[in-house]
Design a protein around this motif. Structure first.
Motif, PDB file in Angstrom:
ATOM      1  N   ALA A   1       0.827  -1.208   0.000  1.00 32.90           N
ATOM      2  CA  ALA A   1       0.000   0.000   0.000  1.00 32.90           C
ATOM      3  C   ALA A   1       0.858   1.252   0.000  1.00 32.90           C
ATOM      4  O   ALA A   1       0.547   2.245  -0.671  1.00 32.90           O
ATOM      5  CB  ALA A   1      -0.935  -0.012   1.213  1.00 32.90           C
ATOM      6  N   ALA A   2       1.965   1.206   0.758  1.00 29.78           N
ATOM      7  CA  ALA A   2       2.866   2.358   0.801  1.00 29.78           C
ATOM      8  C   ALA A   2       3.480   2.616  -0.561  1.00 29.78           C
ATOM      9  O   ALA A   2       3.618   3.771  -1.003  1.00 29.78           O
ATOM     10  CB  ALA A   2       3.953   2.125   1.849  1.00 29.78           C
ATOM     11  N   LEU A   3       3.837   1.544  -1.276  1.00 32.69           N
ATOM     12  CA  LEU A   3       4.415   1.681  -2.608  1.00 32.69           C
ATOM     13  C   LEU A   3       3.399   2.273  -3.577  1.00 32.69           C
ATOM     14  O   LEU A   3       3.712   3.174  -4.369  1.00 32.69           O
ATOM     15  CB  LEU A   3       4.881   0.310  -3.098  1.00 32.69           C
ATOM     16  CG  LEU A   3       5.866   0.247  -4.268  1.00 32.69           C
ATOM     17  CD1 LEU A   3       7.144   1.011  -3.946  1.00 32.69           C
ATOM     18  CD2 LEU A   3       6.191  -1.201  -4.595  1.00 32.69           C
TER      19      LEU A   3
ATOM     20  N   GLU B   1      13.250   3.960  -2.987  1.00 31.90           N
ATOM     21  CA  GLU B   1      12.729   4.773  -1.895  1.00 31.90           C
ATOM     22  C   GLU B   1      12.082   3.926  -0.806  1.00 31.90           C
ATOM     23  O   GLU B   1      12.013   4.348   0.358  1.00 31.90           O
ATOM     24  CB  GLU B   1      11.705   5.789  -2.427  1.00 31.90           C
ATOM     25  CG  GLU B   1      12.308   6.898  -3.269  1.00 31.90           C
ATOM     26  CD  GLU B   1      11.248   7.854  -3.795  1.00 31.90           C
ATOM     27  OE1 GLU B   1      10.049   7.622  -3.513  1.00 31.90           O
ATOM     28  OE2 GLU B   1      11.614   8.836  -4.468  1.00 31.90           O
ATOM     29  N   SER B   2      11.607   2.742  -1.170  1.00 29.07           N
ATOM     30  CA  SER B   2      10.946   1.876  -0.192  1.00 29.07           C
ATOM     31  C   SER B   2      11.909   1.355   0.858  1.00 29.07           C
ATOM     32  O   SER B   2      11.493   0.905   1.932  1.00 29.07           O
ATOM     33  CB  SER B   2      10.267   0.699  -0.901  1.00 29.07           C
ATOM     34  OG  SER B   2      11.234  -0.255  -1.333  1.00 29.07           O
ATOM     35  N   GLY B   3      13.212   1.385   0.546  1.00 33.55           N
ATOM     36  CA  GLY B   3      14.206   0.894   1.477  1.00 33.55           C
ATOM     37  C   GLY B   3      14.409  -0.600   1.446  1.00 33.55           C
ATOM     38  O   GLY B   3      15.242  -1.139   2.194  1.00 33.55           O
ATOM     39  N   ALA B   4      13.680  -1.312   0.603  1.00 31.95           N
ATOM     40  CA  ALA B   4      13.810  -2.765   0.513  1.00 31.95           C
ATOM     41  C   ALA B   4      15.084  -3.136  -0.238  1.00 31.95           C
ATOM     42  O   ALA B   4      15.563  -2.369  -1.082  1.00 31.95           O
ATOM     43  CB  ALA B   4      12.597  -3.350  -0.206  1.00 31.95           C
TER      44      ALA B   4
ATOM     45  N   GLN C   1      -0.980  -5.621  -3.830  1.00 37.26           N
ATOM     46  CA  GLN C   1      -1.233  -4.197  -4.044  1.00 37.26           C
ATOM     47  C   GLN C   1      -2.721  -3.873  -4.168  1.00 37.26           C
ATOM     48  O   GLN C   1      -3.089  -2.739  -4.441  1.00 37.26           O
ATOM     49  CB  GLN C   1      -0.477  -3.723  -5.293  1.00 37.26           C
ATOM     50  CG  GLN C   1       1.036  -3.767  -5.119  1.00 37.26           C
ATOM     51  CD  GLN C   1       1.800  -3.282  -6.328  1.00 37.26           C
ATOM     52  OE1 GLN C   1       1.223  -3.064  -7.400  1.00 37.26           O
ATOM     53  NE2 GLN C   1       3.109  -3.097  -6.173  1.00 37.26           N
ATOM     54  N   GLY C   2      -3.569  -4.888  -3.955  1.00 35.77           N
ATOM     55  CA  GLY C   2      -4.998  -4.644  -3.915  1.00 35.77           C
ATOM     56  C   GLY C   2      -5.741  -4.888  -5.208  1.00 35.77           C
ATOM     57  O   GLY C   2      -6.943  -4.605  -5.301  1.00 35.77           O
TER      58      GLY C   2
ATOM     59  N   LEU D   1       3.324  -1.757  -9.833  1.00 32.95           N
ATOM     60  CA  LEU D   1       3.417  -3.194 -10.124  1.00 32.95           C
ATOM     61  C   LEU D   1       4.855  -3.577 -10.467  1.00 32.95           C
ATOM     62  O   LEU D   1       5.399  -4.553  -9.925  1.00 32.95           O
ATOM     63  CB  LEU D   1       2.485  -3.556 -11.280  1.00 32.95           C
ATOM     64  CG  LEU D   1       2.571  -5.011 -11.768  1.00 32.95           C
ATOM     65  CD1 LEU D   1       2.155  -5.977 -10.668  1.00 32.95           C
ATOM     66  CD2 LEU D   1       1.710  -5.207 -13.026  1.00 32.95           C
ATOM     67  N   VAL D   2       5.481  -2.822 -11.366  1.00 33.05           N
ATOM     68  CA  VAL D   2       6.866  -3.127 -11.741  1.00 33.05           C
ATOM     69  C   VAL D   2       7.780  -2.944 -10.539  1.00 33.05           C
ATOM     70  O   VAL D   2       8.682  -3.769 -10.288  1.00 33.05           O
ATOM     71  CB  VAL D   2       7.321  -2.259 -12.927  1.00 33.05           C
ATOM     72  CG1 VAL D   2       8.788  -2.521 -13.258  1.00 33.05           C
ATOM     73  CG2 VAL D   2       6.451  -2.535 -14.157  1.00 33.05           C
ATOM     74  N   ALA D   3       7.559  -1.883  -9.768  1.00 32.91           N
ATOM     75  CA  ALA D   3       8.372  -1.660  -8.578  1.00 32.91           C
ATOM     76  C   ALA D   3       8.229  -2.817  -7.596  1.00 32.91           C
ATOM     77  O   ALA D   3       9.216  -3.292  -7.020  1.00 32.91           O
ATOM     78  CB  ALA D   3       7.968  -0.346  -7.902  1.00 32.91           C
ATOM     79  N   GLY D   4       6.993  -3.287  -7.410  1.00 33.17           N
ATOM     80  CA  GLY D   4       6.760  -4.397  -6.498  1.00 33.17           C
ATOM     81  C   GLY D   4       7.418  -5.678  -6.950  1.00 33.17           C
ATOM     82  O   GLY D   4       7.948  -6.452  -6.137  1.00 33.17           O
TER      83      GLY D   4
END
Length: 400
Positions: A8-10, A147-150, A331-332, A386-389
């Motif tokens: 959700a944050a992404l 940016e997510s830090g992952a 992502q819902g 989606l691509v980021a995830g």
């Protein structure tokens, strides 16, 4: 479906920066990059590189491959932050072409499509759907993932300027780079939101008829018309098509003759062939070679130029599709459909190597290669997320 907190944050972040992503899309669209305009392609690739560096910083490695009569190919690699040794962090290849089918000057007369029937905003422009939106979304996907830090895999962008004319120069670069990566994502547009897991193979055949020239009034009997013979061939070739098996044959170009009062000594035809299997490819080759024309004095020569092999959901790609669907659910999204399409892309080359690849990770819209080409800007955040995830989930290689 309720999104997980991290997902959700992404997604939320993608929504926040969506106007900036759309600005980048329009920046790319405003620089016309016809496949046949080498100066325009060079400027377009410089712009694309500059945009990537602005958003992501200088790459850890880059290489520009001269395209000769085609646009150059550029690779930009950003090192991963995952755990492990060597390439244990995983290595993802993001592929996108920056050339378009539109002649330089098209932009000046382009009309915006306006809202759709259900009131959704649409944005148009030459190449906006196929596929400059995918390029911008891919760049921002890595930015958001960072940016997510992952932990992240190593990511290589491959931008080529000749996809629309068969990837004649870039194919070996694509194949070599894909073999060094663990996974390839091709940022081509979606099929109404669906990823593309099967594509037809393509053939771009040139057929030449060589006859005998003669004066059309004084001695027509001495001539053997290449145009007449090639016309016979084209009609017979159309009958080789088998739409029920996914095979289509289209003669799109036909040229011949030297003067209206001369029996034509030569004629050429450009034939587009689409097949869904290697068996059909072999059948088409055999049956085209077997075509006979009525005048034996005319020679028919066929250049069997198979440009791209058929693409199917191979065993290596199935787990990648499953992963993308899992990310979409997190992502819902209710679902992430996949589909087969008639067009080919650079994903065909990767799939033929038996490597994991997903295509159609880019824009949502419609009208590829048509004056009405457009995207729905309200889908940009979800597609970018989606691509980021998927990048975040590919910290470790999908394959051993």
């Amino acid at each position: 479906m309720t999104a997980s907190p991290a997902a959700a944050a992404l997604t939320t972040r993608a929504q926040e920066v969506s106007p900036r992503i759309v600005d980048d899309i329009l920046t790319l669209v405003r620089q016309e990059t016809s496949s046949y305009d080498l100066p325009g392609l060079a400027t377009g690739l410089d712009l694309l590189r500059e945009l990537t560096v602005q958003r992501l910083g200088r790459p850890d490695h880059e290489h520009r491959y001269p395209g000769g009569e085609c646009g150059d190919t550029l690779t930009l690699t950003y090192a991963g932050t995952g755990t492990g040794t060597g390439t244990g962090a995983g290595h993802v290849l993001l592929v996108g072409h920056y050339d378009t089918v539109w002649p330089t000057g098209t932009l000046a007369g382009w009309e915006q499509p306006g809202a759709s029937e259900d009131g959704r905003e649409r944005l148009g422009g030459p190449g906006i759907f196929d596929m400059k939106t995918g390029l911008a979304q891919g760049i921002w996907a890595l930015k958001l993932a960072r940016e997510s830090g992952a932990p992240l895999p190593t990511v290589t962008f491959l931008f080529n300027g000749d996809e629309e004319i068969g990837s004649l120069s870039s194919r070996p670069v694509i194949e070599e780079t894909a073999q060094k990566a663990d996974v390839t994502l091709v940022l081509e547009p979606t099929a109404h939101g669906a990823v593309k897991t099967a594509r037809k193979g393509t053939g771009i055949f040139q057929v030449t008829a060589t006859g005998v020239e003669a004066h059309a009034g004084l001695a027509p009997q001495d001539g053997a018309s290449a145009i007449t013979a090639l016309s016979e061939f084209v009609v017979a070739a159309a009958k080789v098509a088998a739409p029920d098996r996914g095979t289509t044959i289209n003669t799109g170009l036909f040229r011949g003759g030297s003067a209206i009062n001369v029996v034509a000594g030569q004629a050429t035809a450009g034939v587009d062939i689409r097949v869904s299997s290697e068996a059909e490819q072999a059948r088409v080759d055999e049956e085209l070679d077997a075509i006979k024309v009525s005048d034996p004095r005319v020679r028919i020569d066929i250049d069997h130029a198979w440009n791209r092999p058929p693409m199917t959901l191979n065993a290596a790609s199935a787990p990648l599709l499953a992963l993308a669907r899992e990310v979409a659910r997190e992502q819902g999204r209710d679902s992430l459909p996949d589909t087969a399409v008639g067009g080919a892309s650079d994903a065909n080359f990767v799939a033929a190597l038996g490597l994991p690849v997903l295509c159609g990770m880019g824009a949502v819209g419609d009208g590829a290669h048509a004056q009405g080409e457009f995207i729905y800007p309200d889908t940009v955040p979800a597609q970018t997320a989606l691509v980021a995830g998927v990048l975040v989930r590919l910290t470790r290689p999908l394959r051993g």
